[in-house]
Design a protein around this motif. Structure first.
Motif, PDB file in Angstrom:
ATOM      1  N   SER A 256      -7.938   7.006   2.647  1.00 31.78           N
ATOM      2  CA  SER A 256      -9.277   6.740   2.109  1.00 31.78           C
ATOM      3  C   SER A 256     -10.343   6.968   3.167  1.00 31.78           C
ATOM      4  O   SER A 256     -10.166   6.595   4.331  1.00 31.78           O
ATOM      5  CB  SER A 256      -9.354   5.296   1.600  1.00 31.78           C
ATOM      6  N   ARG A 257     -11.452   7.535   2.757  1.00 31.48           N
ATOM      7  CA  ARG A 257     -12.552   7.800   3.673  1.00 31.48           C
ATOM      8  C   ARG A 257     -13.676   6.768   3.570  1.00 31.48           C
ATOM      9  O   ARG A 257     -14.548   6.717   4.431  1.00 31.48           O
ATOM     10  CB  ARG A 257     -13.133   9.198   3.419  1.00 31.48           C
TER      11      ARG A 257
ATOM     12  N   ILE B 124       0.847  -1.185   0.000  1.00 35.41           N
ATOM     13  CA  ILE B 124       0.000   0.000   0.000  1.00 35.41           C
ATOM     14  C   ILE B 124       0.886   1.240   0.000  1.00 35.41           C
ATOM     15  O   ILE B 124       1.854   1.328   0.755  1.00 35.41           O
ATOM     16  CB  ILE B 124      -0.917   0.001   1.241  1.00 35.41           C
ATOM     17  N   VAL B 125       0.564   2.183  -0.850  1.00 33.37           N
ATOM     18  CA  VAL B 125       1.282   3.460  -0.890  1.00 33.37           C
ATOM     19  C   VAL B 125       0.333   4.513  -0.318  1.00 33.37           C
ATOM     20  O   VAL B 125      -0.547   5.018  -1.007  1.00 33.37           O
ATOM     21  CB  VAL B 125       1.708   3.826  -2.321  1.00 33.37           C
ATOM     22  N   PRO B 126       0.468   4.837   0.969  1.00 33.23           N
ATOM     23  CA  PRO B 126      -0.493   5.749   1.602  1.00 33.23           C
ATOM     24  C   PRO B 126      -0.497   7.133   0.965  1.00 33.23           C
ATOM     25  O   PRO B 126       0.526   7.621   0.477  1.00 33.23           O
ATOM     26  CB  PRO B 126       0.002   5.816   3.050  1.00 33.23           C
ATOM     27  N   ARG B 127      -1.647   7.755   0.956  1.00 29.92           N
ATOM     28  CA  ARG B 127      -1.814   9.144   0.536  1.00 29.92           C
ATOM     29  C   ARG B 127      -2.029   9.999   1.776  1.00 29.92           C
ATOM     30  O   ARG B 127      -2.723   9.588   2.702  1.00 29.92           O
ATOM     31  CB  ARG B 127      -3.002   9.275  -0.416  1.00 29.92           C
ATOM     32  N   MET B 128      -1.445  11.190   1.788  1.00 25.97           N
ATOM     33  CA  MET B 128      -1.463  12.032   2.978  1.00 25.97           C
ATOM     34  C   MET B 128      -2.289  13.307   2.773  1.00 25.97           C
ATOM     35  O   MET B 128      -2.626  13.670   1.653  1.00 25.97           O
ATOM     36  CB  MET B 128      -0.028  12.403   3.375  1.00 25.97           C
ATOM     37  N   MET B 129      -2.570  13.967   3.919  1.00 23.46           N
ATOM     38  CA  MET B 129      -3.237  15.273   3.934  1.00 23.46           C
ATOM     39  C   MET B 129      -4.579  15.230   3.202  1.00 23.46           C
ATOM     40  O   MET B 129      -4.932  16.125   2.447  1.00 23.46           O
ATOM     41  CB  MET B 129      -2.320  16.335   3.288  1.00 23.46           C
TER      42      MET B 129
ATOM     43  N   VAL C  12      -9.222  12.432   6.743  1.00 27.39           N
ATOM     44  CA  VAL C  12      -9.988  11.183   6.876  1.00 27.39           C
ATOM     45  C   VAL C  12     -10.762  11.156   8.195  1.00 27.39           C
ATOM     46  O   VAL C  12     -11.060  10.088   8.738  1.00 27.39           O
ATOM     47  CB  VAL C  12      -9.057   9.960   6.764  1.00 27.39           C
ATOM     48  N   THR C  13     -11.120  12.355   8.690  1.00 27.22           N
ATOM     49  CA  THR C  13     -11.864  12.443   9.947  1.00 27.22           C
ATOM     50  C   THR C  13     -13.194  11.701   9.853  1.00 27.22           C
ATOM     51  O   THR C  13     -13.537  10.890  10.718  1.00 27.22           O
ATOM     52  CB  THR C  13     -12.135  13.916  10.306  1.00 27.22           C
TER      53      THR C  13
END
Length: 382
Positions: free
Chosen positions: A367-368, A66-71, A74-75
């Motif tokens: 991801s939300r 998995i390549v996380p995405r930031m900012m 995801v509240t």
């Protein structure tokens, strides 16, 4: 209460609830090994042949990262999905595992209660140790599907699906990869067969059509009749039409690994596909389910649900499977280990951990929602 405060309380609750129990699947398995005799443990943990497929199911997940995405804020997130018009709290099911009394005396009833409490759909096996009606009663209104092992006596199959529909099951899962029994070395070495012991008779000895085939309803006669009917090399796509005549429920086929079989499933009006190699318990040397998934998902192209089992152990595994095209996943051995160690509480703990792992993994991937999980967050490792 803020989201951060909710998550702090959740972490505290999870920590307290798991202090006396294992957390990782590896630790659950280790404790189950200490509790269960060789026969039951090896039946649960083992695969067919040299167990290459059993191991490959796990290795396949390690080939993707998995390549996380930031900012991405995801509240506010949800793990809910909708399938066959029903809203589910997460894309996680309990796979059909038969004869659960070999793991714990409370068998499927403990598992069903834990699944219902967690909001996780339970797929009841044809060869369960408790009847489908007893399982339904234990679950109340909770989501449940019925897995059908085809019978060479087609009227027995028809009777089973009618009973499932009457008992409030909302889908039929036809397992298609058991036309013959897998060659399980561990079971031969232990001289162990829970089916021959009568552990999976509950749905048969409560079925009027099946019982009408017996001169006398005894465990011995029932076992022989089941063994005569349960392996079905003649099963073919035309049998889907026969099932359609006897149930209004969605029909999924479980055990597909080839994209051409997915095309045939669509042609024959199947409502869903479960990509499965039976947890490595049938054909050794078969492709892993995660490797088979993308091609099948491409053929289906979202027209019907595609689910995956075999090898799923962590929340990150769930993220990877969904990103590669699955709508949901099923787990098998993990909850069996929980059942063996601590009964209903063990199953609940395994599910609690997996659901929270998935929520964390989804959030940390950026991801939300489940809909946000796609191939863009994955990279295949060399």
């Amino acid at each position: 209460m803020t989201k951060a405060q909710e998550e702090t309380l959740l972490f505290t609750r999870v920590s307290k609830s798991t202090q006396a129990l294992p957390v990782s699947i590896e630790d659950w398995e280790k404790q189950a090994r200490e509790i269960l005799p060789d026969g039951p443990f090896d039946y649960i943990a083992g695969g067919s042949g040299a167990e290459e497929t059993l191991a490959e199911n796990r290795r396949a997940f390690s080939r993707w990262a998995i390549v996380p995405r930031m900012m991405r804020d995801v509240t506010n997130r949800t793990s809910a999905i909708t399938m066959f018009g029903r809203k589910l709290s997460a894309p996680i099911f309990l796979a059909p595992v038969g004869m659960q009394s070999i793991a714990h005396r409370d068998a499927e009833l403990a598992t069903a209660r834990a699944a219902a409490a967690a909001g996780v759909p339970f797929v009841a096996s044809t060869v369960s140790s408790t009847s489908l009606e007893q399982i339904a009663e234990a679950m109340g209104a909770a989501e449940r599907w019925f897995q059908l092992y085809w019978s060479n006596d087609r009227e027995v199959s028809a009777s089973m699906v009618k009973r499932a529909e009457a008992a409030g099951y909302s889908a039929i899962v036809l397992t298609v990869d058991t036309v013959m029994l897998g060659w399980k070395r561990r079971d031969f070495r232990n001289g162990y067969s829970p089916l021959r012991e009568g552990r999976g008779l509950a749905n048969y000895i409560t079925d009027p059509v099946f019982c009408s085939r017996l001169a006398e309803v005894t465990p011995e006669n029932a076992v022989e009749e089941v063994l005569k009917n349960i392996y079905h090399p003649a099963l073919n796509w035309s049998d889907i039409g026969f099932l359609r005549e006897h149930t209004r429920l969605p029909i999924l086929v479980k055990g597909l690994l080839h994209p051409d079989d997915a095309r045939l499933a669509l042609e024959h009006g199947v409502d869903g596909i479960i990509v499965s190699n039976h947890g490595g318990r049938q054909m050794d040397g078969a492709i892993s389910t995660l490797d088979a998934l993308p091609a099948i998902a491409e053929v289906v192209a979202g027209s019907i649900p595609v689910l995956l089992d075999s090898g799923v152990r962590t929340g990150a595994d769930v993220v990877k499977a969904i990103a590669l095209g699955a709508n949901a996943v099923l787990i098998g051995r993990p909850f069996l280990y929980g059942l063996a160690v601590a009964g209903e509480q063990g199953v609940s703990s395994v599910l609690d951990t997996l659901l929270h792992e998935f929520d964390v993994a989804m959030a940390l991937s950026g991801s939300r929602s489940v809909e946000d999980l796609n191939r863009s967050i994955l990279v295949r490792l060399p």
